[in-house]
Design an enzyme around this catalytic site. Structure first.
Site, PDB file in Angstrom:
ATOM      1  N   GLU A 168      -1.760  -2.394  -8.380  1.00  0.00           N
ATOM      2  CA  GLU A 168      -2.889  -2.683  -7.706  1.00  0.00           C
ATOM      3  C   GLU A 168      -3.428  -1.391  -6.749  1.00  0.00           C
ATOM      4  OE1 GLU A 168      -3.154  -2.923  -3.930  1.00  0.00           O
ATOM      5  OE2 GLU A 168      -1.320  -1.942  -3.529  1.00  0.00           O
ATOM      6  N   HIS A 219      -4.859  -5.209  -1.701  1.00  0.00           N
ATOM      7  CA  HIS A 219      -5.809  -5.202  -0.592  1.00  0.00           C
ATOM      8  C   HIS A 219      -6.769  -6.281  -0.655  1.00  0.00           C
ATOM      9  CE1 HIS A 219      -3.815  -1.465  -1.024  1.00  0.00           C
ATOM     10  NE2 HIS A 219      -4.130  -0.985   0.218  1.00  0.00           N
ATOM     11  N   SER A 261       0.851  -0.999  -0.246  1.00  0.00           N
ATOM     12  CA  SER A 261      -0.030  -0.054   0.038  1.00  0.00           C
ATOM     13  C   SER A 261       0.840   1.414   0.101  1.00  0.00           C
ATOM     14  CB  SER A 261      -0.819  -0.168   1.389  1.00  0.00           C
ATOM     15  OG  SER A 261      -1.862   0.905   1.133  1.00  0.00           O
TER      16      SER A 261
END
Length: 307
Positions: free
Chosen positions: A208, A278, A110
């Site tokens: 992502e 995620h 992330s």
């Protein structure tokens, strides 16, 4: 050729830090027994419990934790408690020479993408894109497969992703080999025009993201396109894009349409559907390790991330 960190072994100590936002401390406490079950001891960073708005303490405190864990000879690896926002704020003050002299397992994803890119390019270290303690491990939905992926820190084994794990779709075929780089798309986009701009030349790019509508993904991919990143890339791995639903679906492209617009004419393999990001399960991967993407057979093979 990037440096591989030494593998972890039972009895080792890992440092836990919050490079970005304040982690959920209750979830963090729930996650610690998981590390103990792997035979690891933990050393907690000083800024874990600090809060400055959306940051886990000020930039100096979070940077000091990062430096301290890499410098500490008793710490064999570093695992991030969570992401959020803030790692990029001090990236230009990190001592990359020190990290290069003290290569260790470094694990997160992330917002940690910015650190993966910076450490990979300036300390030439393989790092790990994988679940974090408060954000993932400490939650009830943490998947058994996600848990097993931590095993790659303890031994050099090859990873192989096929449709046995999830349904994959090949946007373009062909075979590519190169270093696997990338991570969270919004963080990769934010690196453009800085000294930490993602280098994708001859590499396989992983993307992502979470909570981004199709028009936002479109905007970010367009910036990468105009920065000529897709002219240089060897292949593209499309990971999980969680919660991409548009607020006004009748006035939106679908995410699949966006991907087709940007990738269907590329002359390199592009495959989507990987459970990387995620999501649960979350397939952890070593960034900077050599990989092979087969767009025809729909497989991704990655060499070990530790020595």
């Amino acid at each position: 050729m990037r440096t591989l960190p030494k593998r972890l072994k039972k009895g080792d100590t890992v440092g836990i830090i919050a490079p970005s936002s304040p982690p959920n401390l209750e979830n963090l406490q729930k996650a610690l027994p998981f590390l103990e079950g792997l035979g690891l001891k933990v050393k907690l960073g000083k800024s874990l419990k600090e809060k400055r708005g959306y940051l886990a303490g000020d930039d100096d405190a979070r940077l000091a934790d990062l430096h301290a864990m890499f410098e500490d000879p008793e710490v064999a690896g570093i695992i991030c408690a969570g992401g959020g926002y803030g790692a990029a704020r001090y990236a230009d003050r990190i001592d990359y020479s020190m990290i290069k002299e003290n290569p260790k397992v470094f694990w997160g994803y992330s917002d940690i993408t910015f650190l993966h890119t910076a450490i990979g390019q300036y300390a030439e270290l393989v790092t790990f894109h994988g679940p974090m303690l408060a954000s993932d491990v400490g939650k009830e939905e943490f998947h058994e497969r996600s848990a097993r992926m931590f095993g790659q820190m303890f031994g050099p084994f090859e990873l192989h992703y096929s449709e046995e794990i999830s349904l994959l779709t090949s946007i373009t075929g062909g075979i590519a080999e190169g270093e696997l780089v990338g991570g969270n798309l919004s963080l990769l986009r934010s690196s453009i025009g800085t000294r930490f701009e993602i280098d994708v030349k001859g590499k396989i790019l992983l993307i992502e993201d979470i909570d981004e509508e199709p028009f936002r993904v479109d905007e970010m991919l367009n910036q990468l396109r105009m920065a000529r990143k897709f002219d240089e890339v060897a292949g593209i791995v499309i990971g999980d894009f969680k919660n991409p639903e548009p607020k006004k679906p009748e006035k939106s492209l679908t995410l699949d349409q966006v991907f087709d617009d940007y990738f269907s004419d590329l002359k390199v393999p592009v495959v989507k559907g990987f459970k990387i990001g995620h999501c649960e399960p979350h397939f952890s991967v070593p960034l900077g390790a050599k990989a092979r993407l087969d767009g025809d057979g729909k497989t991704l093979t990655i060499l070990p991330g530790v020595e």
